[in-house]
Design a protein around this motif. Structure first.
Motif, PDB file in Angstrom:
ATOM      1  N   TRP A  56       0.846  -1.205   0.000  1.00  0.00           N
ATOM      2  CA  TRP A  56       0.000   0.000   0.000  1.00  0.00           C
ATOM      3  C   TRP A  56       0.876   1.249   0.000  1.00  0.00           C
ATOM      4  N   SER A  57       1.954   1.197   0.790  1.00  0.00           N
ATOM      5  CA  SER A  57       2.813   2.390   0.925  1.00  0.00           C
ATOM      6  C   SER A  57       3.333   2.845  -0.431  1.00  0.00           C
ATOM      7  N   VAL A  58       3.771   1.905  -1.260  1.00  0.00           N
ATOM      8  CA  VAL A  58       4.319   2.262  -2.572  1.00  0.00           C
ATOM      9  C   VAL A  58       3.258   2.943  -3.431  1.00  0.00           C
ATOM     10  N   LEU A  59       2.084   2.331  -3.496  1.00  0.00           N
ATOM     11  CA  LEU A  59       1.019   2.919  -4.328  1.00  0.00           C
ATOM     12  C   LEU A  59       0.606   4.290  -3.802  1.00  0.00           C
ATOM     13  N   LEU A  60       0.500   4.404  -2.480  1.00  0.00           N
ATOM     14  CA  LEU A  60       0.105   5.699  -1.893  1.00  0.00           C
ATOM     15  C   LEU A  60       1.180   6.742  -2.167  1.00  0.00           C
ATOM     16  N   SER A  61       2.421   6.344  -1.994  1.00  0.00           N
ATOM     17  CA  SER A  61       3.538   7.268  -2.224  1.00  0.00           C
ATOM     18  C   SER A  61       3.523   7.785  -3.666  1.00  0.00           C
ATOM     19  N   LYS A  62       3.270   6.892  -4.619  1.00  0.00           N
ATOM     20  CA  LYS A  62       3.220   7.311  -6.038  1.00  0.00           C
ATOM     21  C   LYS A  62       2.040   8.239  -6.277  1.00  0.00           C
ATOM     22  N   ALA A  63       0.883   7.884  -5.716  1.00  0.00           N
ATOM     23  CA  ALA A  63      -0.321   8.694  -5.955  1.00  0.00           C
ATOM     24  C   ALA A  63      -0.203  10.087  -5.330  1.00  0.00           C
ATOM     25  N   LEU A  64       0.504  10.190  -4.215  1.00  0.00           N
ATOM     26  CA  LEU A  64       0.596  11.488  -3.515  1.00  0.00           C
ATOM     27  C   LEU A  64       1.648  12.404  -4.127  1.00  0.00           C
ATOM     28  N   GLY A  65       2.633  11.802  -4.771  1.00  0.00           N
ATOM     29  CA  GLY A  65       3.649  12.606  -5.462  1.00  0.00           C
ATOM     30  C   GLY A  65       4.641  13.258  -4.511  1.00  0.00           C
ATOM     31  N   PRO A  66       5.564  14.057  -5.066  1.00  0.00           N
ATOM     32  CA  PRO A  66       6.672  14.600  -4.271  1.00  0.00           C
ATOM     33  C   PRO A  66       6.245  15.549  -3.149  1.00  0.00           C
ATOM     34  N   LYS A  67       5.078  16.164  -3.312  1.00  0.00           N
ATOM     35  CA  LYS A  67       4.633  17.080  -2.251  1.00  0.00           C
ATOM     36  C   LYS A  67       3.800  16.371  -1.176  1.00  0.00           C
ATOM     37  N   GLY A  68       3.464  15.110  -1.423  1.00  0.00           N
ATOM     38  CA  GLY A  68       2.684  14.356  -0.444  1.00  0.00           C
ATOM     39  C   GLY A  68       3.596  13.621   0.516  1.00  0.00           C
ATOM     40  N   LYS A  69       2.966  12.960   1.536  1.00  0.00           N
ATOM     41  CA  LYS A  69       3.754  12.242   2.521  1.00  0.00           C
ATOM     42  C   LYS A  69       2.984  11.023   3.025  1.00  0.00           C
ATOM     43  N   VAL A  70       3.689   9.894   3.124  1.00  0.00           N
ATOM     44  CA  VAL A  70       3.088   8.693   3.719  1.00  0.00           C
ATOM     45  C   VAL A  70       3.787   8.441   5.051  1.00  0.00           C
ATOM     46  N   LEU A  71       2.991   8.428   6.141  1.00  0.00           N
ATOM     47  CA  LEU A  71       3.532   8.107   7.463  1.00  0.00           C
ATOM     48  C   LEU A  71       3.140   6.658   7.738  1.00  0.00           C
ATOM     49  N   ALA A  72       4.102   5.756   7.600  1.00  0.00           N
ATOM     50  CA  ALA A  72       3.805   4.329   7.649  1.00  0.00           C
ATOM     51  C   ALA A  72       4.272   3.733   8.983  1.00  0.00           C
ATOM     52  N   ILE A  73       3.467   2.789   9.493  1.00  0.00           N
ATOM     53  CA  ILE A  73       3.773   2.151  10.789  1.00  0.00           C
ATOM     54  C   ILE A  73       3.528   0.652  10.668  1.00  0.00           C
ATOM     55  N   ASP A  74       4.430  -0.133  11.233  1.00  0.00           N
ATOM     56  CA  ASP A  74       4.181  -1.582  11.309  1.00  0.00           C
ATOM     57  C   ASP A  74       5.061  -2.210  12.387  1.00  0.00           C
ATOM     58  N   LEU A  75       4.577  -3.329  12.909  1.00  0.00           N
ATOM     59  CA  LEU A  75       5.358  -4.147  13.847  1.00  0.00           C
ATOM     60  C   LEU A  75       6.560  -4.764  13.145  1.00  0.00           C
ATOM     61  N   GLU A  76       6.391  -5.023  11.838  1.00  0.00           N
ATOM     62  CA  GLU A  76       7.466  -5.623  11.032  1.00  0.00           C
ATOM     63  C   GLU A  76       8.209  -4.528  10.291  1.00  0.00           C
TER      64      GLU A  76
END
Ligand SMILES: C[S@@+](CC[C@H](N)C(=O)[O-])C[C@H]1O[C@@H](n2cnc3c(N)ncnc32)[C@H](O)[C@@H]1O
Length: 201
Positions: free
Chosen positions: A53-73
Motif C-alpha cells: 500500500w505504501s508504494v502505491l500511496l507514495s506514487k499517488a501522492l507525489g513529491p509534495k505528499g507524505k506517507v507516514l507508515a507504521i508496522d510491527l514488522e
C-alpha cells in the motif's frame, strides 16, 4: 493455506511489477473507485509492511505528499522519498509520540489507511475480535489526526462486533462503504470499510 492458493495471479503480477506485495492491487482498486486522496496530501498507513500500500500511496501522492507508515514488522529495502516509517506497535506511546512529531499539530492528515491484521489463531471469533480491536485503534488514530472531510480505510474480519463498528463509523463519517476488492485472496474473509467525509468532532 496451501502454496498453490498463496501464489495466485495477483502474487505473480506483484512479483512481475516489482511490488512488495499483492496488497498493492487492493489499494489500487480502492483509489480508482473512490476519491480518497489527491496529490500533495499527507496520509497515515497502518500495518504497512511489506509496503504494497505504501508504494502505491507514495506514487499517488507525489513529491509534495507524505506517507507516514507504521508496522510491527520492518519495511525491508523499500525506500521512497515521501515515505517515513516507524517500526513498532500503533498501540504504543512511542508510535503516538512519533505521529505527533511528524504531523505537528494543529496540522492534520487527509486519510488514515489501515490494513492491519492480527496474528491468526485459527479460532474464528478470536481472530475477528482481535481484528475489531485493530480496527478500533485505527478509528482512534483517525479521530485524533484526521482533518474534517478526510477518510478512513480500514480492514476488518467480520464477527460479532462488526455491526457496532460499522455503526460507529456511520456516526462520524457522512458516507461508509463496505468494499471487497477483487484482489483479495479467495479464502480470506477480510472486508474493508471505506469511511468518507469525516465530520469534525
Ligand atoms: C496484511 S499485512 C499488511 C500488508 C501491507 N498493507 C501491504 O500492503 O503490503 C498486516 C500487517 O499488520 C501489521 N500489524 C498488526 N498489528 C499491528 C500493530 N498493533 N501495530 C502496527 N502494525 C500491526 C502486521 O505486522 C502486518 O505486517
Amino acid at each position: 493455506m496451501s502454496k498453490y492458493q498463496h501464489k495466485d495471479r495477483y502474487y505473480h503480477k506483484a512479483k512481475a511489477q516489482g511490488l512488495p506485495s499483492r496488497a498493492s492491487f487492493k489499494i489500487e482498486e480502492m483509489l480508482k473507485k473512490f476519491p480518497l486522496i489527491k496529490a500533495g496530501d499527507t496520509v497515515i498507513d497502518l500495518g504497512a509492511a511489506p509496503g504494497g500500500w505504501s508504494v502505491l500511496l507514495s506514487k499517488a501522492l507525489g513529491p509534495k505528499g507524505k506517507v507516514l507508515a507504521i508496522d510491527l514488522e520492518n519495511l525491508g529495502k523499500l525506500k521512497r522519498p515521501n515515505l517515513i516509517f516507524f517500526h513498532g506497535d500503533i498501540c504504543s506511546d512511542d508510535a503516538q509520540q512519533w505521529l505527533q512529531d511528524q504531523i505537528a499539530a494543529p496540522q492534520k492528515v487527509s486519510a488514515v489507511f489501515s490494513d492491519m491484521a492480527p496474528k491468526l489463531s485459527g479460532i474464528t471469533f478470536k481472530d475477528a475480535y482481535d481484528s475489531y480491536q485493530l480496527a478500533m485503534m485505527s478509528f482512534q488514530v483517525a479521530q485524533q489526526w484526521l482533518q474534517p472531510g478526510g477518510c478512513l480505510v480500514c480492514k476488518i474480519f467480520p464477527g460479532a462486533e462488526f455491526t457496532e463498528f460499522h455503526q460507529t463509523l456511520k456516526k462520524h463519517f457522512a458516507k461508509v462503504k463496505v468494499f471487497e476488492p477483487q484482489a483479495k485472496r479467495k479464502t480470506s474473509i477480510e472486508i474493508y470499510l471505506l469511511a468518507m467525509d469525516f465530520k469534525a468532532p
